[in-house]
Design an enzyme around this catalytic site. Structure first.
Site, mmCIF file in Angstrom:
data_model
loop_
_atom_site.group_PDB
_atom_site.id
_atom_site.type_symbol
_atom_site.label_atom_id
_atom_site.label_comp_id
_atom_site.label_asym_id
_atom_site.label_seq_id
_atom_site.Cartn_x
_atom_site.Cartn_y
_atom_site.Cartn_z
ATOM 1 N N SER A 67 0.838 -1.192 0.000
ATOM 2 C CA SER A 67 0.000 0.000 0.000
ATOM 3 C C SER A 67 0.868 1.235 0.000
ATOM 4 O O SER A 67 1.960 1.245 0.583
ATOM 5 C CB SER A 67 -0.877 0.013 1.246
ATOM 6 O OG SER A 67 -0.035 0.103 2.384
ATOM 7 N N LYS A 68 0.367 2.281 -0.637
ATOM 8 C CA LYS A 68 1.171 3.488 -0.766
ATOM 9 C C LYS A 68 1.371 4.185 0.574
ATOM 10 O O LYS A 68 2.277 4.981 0.724
ATOM 11 C CB LYS A 68 0.573 4.427 -1.807
ATOM 12 C CG LYS A 68 -0.825 4.875 -1.547
ATOM 13 C CD LYS A 68 -1.354 5.680 -2.727
ATOM 14 C CE LYS A 68 -2.819 5.992 -2.521
ATOM 15 N NZ LYS A 68 -3.484 6.474 -3.699
ATOM 16 N N ARG A 69 0.532 3.864 1.557
ATOM 17 C CA ARG A 69 0.733 4.467 2.879
ATOM 18 C C ARG A 69 2.041 3.986 3.499
ATOM 19 O O ARG A 69 2.640 4.649 4.329
ATOM 20 C CB ARG A 69 -0.442 4.120 3.798
ATOM 21 C CG ARG A 69 -1.467 5.226 3.830
ATOM 22 C CD ARG A 69 -2.596 4.969 4.784
ATOM 23 N NE ARG A 69 -2.167 4.476 6.077
ATOM 24 C CZ ARG A 69 -2.725 3.444 6.702
ATOM 25 N NH1 ARG A 69 -3.697 2.791 6.131
ATOM 26 N NH2 ARG A 69 -2.302 3.070 7.886
#
Ligand code: GLU
Length: 497
Positions: free
Chosen positions: A252-254
């Site tokens: 995930s980009k988080r």
């Protein structure tokens, strides 16, 4: 039989490393069998799809060195390769299924379906379409159609028994039909859903092997049923394992930059990124870490893909990239790469208007603009300590700014400025105080040139990645905290009205 594989990305955001990984494996499989690899754009969701995102997907796959035999930009015999240009095709297939008795009209309104789900939940059941459309008589259906009532078309499914999916990597996967919803095929506006368009296009484009991410396994029963209803031979299915963060959660980009453009901008070599993607669940027969696309194509064997979730680890990628820089480029080639990447006249001309007024000597230039050519900045809490706002407010502000900027369609200076100014107003924070943490996140210091200009120059992927990195300096934002922030954020717009 000629092997034909494809990727079918939806152009709804940043070009994702997961898309490149699936593309690479599809391309290697096709090449190894002397077949063709096709790129199809699935843009039936017109509210979320953008031409910019499509272009970014094509550009970043090409940058990596992946090419395709047929696609929206190169054409081919089975075009058009953009679903929005194929809209005239799908309805006749939905009609065919209705005629054959495999699909039906459903006139239920969304309120009625909400009510149905609420009742099912109250009874402790998993919400599911209850087949109400099937209970209408032919005369009732005709009357509703004649009265112009809005409808969707849904597919019929068996109520009992199991669907067996023969997966190239996983063997037989069994899913109970009772777990599968009677999928909408044609929406009320006459547009096809992903499922109908995907199956019709795979068939019309002669796709023999569907190699895609494991998140699509649950769609496979519906797809296989559609092939059966149409009387078409289904392609061989193969679901590749999803890429994961180092903590094993879904990539995930988080937690990790996921946009290919980020890696391009941060100075990774395309051959190293491709090499690393080739190591996601796969390895060369001799287990060597560094290999080219040609090596991979020559040795590819999809049955050797391991199903344990492959970890996309940026540190490992950087290590591999270092090997490529040190072992595969001579000094001249490295000079050329640096120039292609950032140190060229075009780039200087873009950056200089912002730097010139702050320069006394030429020697001031490099330190002034170093942040534009870096990947992640070495930031700590201490960098934010000088700012006027308390730390927790800075963190909240950075998260809100990120959400605002994630929603921006057009990445231009004025758009960025207006979005942030509006947010500062809604949060009731003076613009200068509001921008200070954003300055630090983007440029590492408040003593830089306009943060709007910096973000314009850095582009959306790198700017957002820097904001995400800054937010994580105070520790990863947990799910509960995120929910709370989301609530406050959603309240903002309303109080401003
Ligand atoms: N449009 C789907 C996606 O965005 C395609 C899935 C598939 O390969 O069937 O990934």
């Amino acid at each position: 039989m000629t092997v034909r594989t494809r990727i079918a990305p939806s152009p709804t955001g940043d070009p994702h490393v997961g898309t490149a990984y699936i593309a690479l494996f599809n391309q290697c499989f096709a090449r190894q069998h002397g077949g063709q690899f096709i790129l199809r754009i699935e843009d039936t969701d017109q509210t979320r799809s953008t031409p910019e995102s499509e272009q970014a997907i094509l550009d970043s796959l090409r940058w990596l060195g992946i090419d395709w035999d047929e696609g929206p930009d190169v054409g081919g015999e089975h075009g058009p390769y953009r679903q929005s240009e194929r809209m005239g095709i799908y309805k006749q297939y939905a009609d065919e299924l209705i005629e054959k008795g495999h699909a039906f009209y459903c006139f239920a309104t969304s309120e009625e379906l909400d009510e149905m789900r609420r009742e099912q939940q109250a009874r402790g059941e998993t919400p599911k379409y209850d087949g109400r459309g099937l209970k209408l008589s032919e005369a009732e259906v005709q009357a509703k159609l004649a009265a112009g009532e809005p409808y969707v078309v849904r597919m019929k499914l068996p109520e009992e028994g199991v669907c067996v999916i023969d997966d190239m990597l996983r063997g037989n996967i069994e899913i109970e039909w009772s777990q599968v919803d009677m999928q909408v095929l044609l929406k009320a506006d006459g547009m096809p859903t992903y499922h109908l368009a995907n199956v019709v296009d795979d068939h019309l484009m002669g796709i023999t092997h569907v190699i895609r991410g494991e998140e699509w396994i649950n769609s496979a029963p519906k797809h296989l049923k559609l092939y059966e209803y149409f009387g078409w031979e289904a392609p061989v299915l193969c679901h590749l394992p999803l890429l994961r963060n180092p903590d094993k959660s879904k990539l995930s980009k988080r937690k990790n930059p996921t946009s290919i453009l980020y890696y391009q901008r941060a100075g990774y070599l395309p051959e190293a990124v491709l090499n690393y993607l080739g190591r996601m669940g796969w390895s060369m027969p001799d287990e060597r870490e560094k290999f080219t696309l040609a090596d991979m194509q020559a040795n590819f064997d999809i049955t050797r893909v391991s199903l344990g979730g492959p970890i996309f680890d940026v540190e490992k990628l950087s290590w591999l990239n270092g090997l490529w820089i040190r072992e595969d480029l001579n000094t001249e080639q490295l000079a050329d790469r640096l120039s292609e990447w950032a140190l060229n006249r075009d780039n200087l001309l873009k950056v200089l208007p912002h730097a010139q007024s702050r320069m006394e000597t030429l020697g001031d230039f490099m330190p002034l603009v170093a942040f534009l050519a870096s990947g992640q900045l070495p930031l700590t809490e201490a960098h934010f300590a000088e700012n006027r706002l308390p730390m927790d407010e800075q963190k909240q502000l950075l998260q809100f700014a990120l959400w605002r900027l994630e929603a921006l369609r057009v990445w231009e200076r004025d758009e960025i400025f207006n979005a942030l100014k509006e947010l500062a107003g809604q949060m009731d924070i003076k613009l200068k105080d509001f921008l200070a943490p954003i300055f630090i996140a983007i440029a590492g210091t408040t003593a830089s040139f306009s943060v709007m200009d910096s973000m314009t120059l850095l582009g959306p992927d790198m700017s957002r990645a820097r904001l995400r990195q800054a937010i994580n300096i105070w520790g990863e934002v947990g799910k509960k905290q995120l929910k709370k922030l989301e609530k406050t954020y959603q309240g903002l717009g309303q109080s401003a009205d």
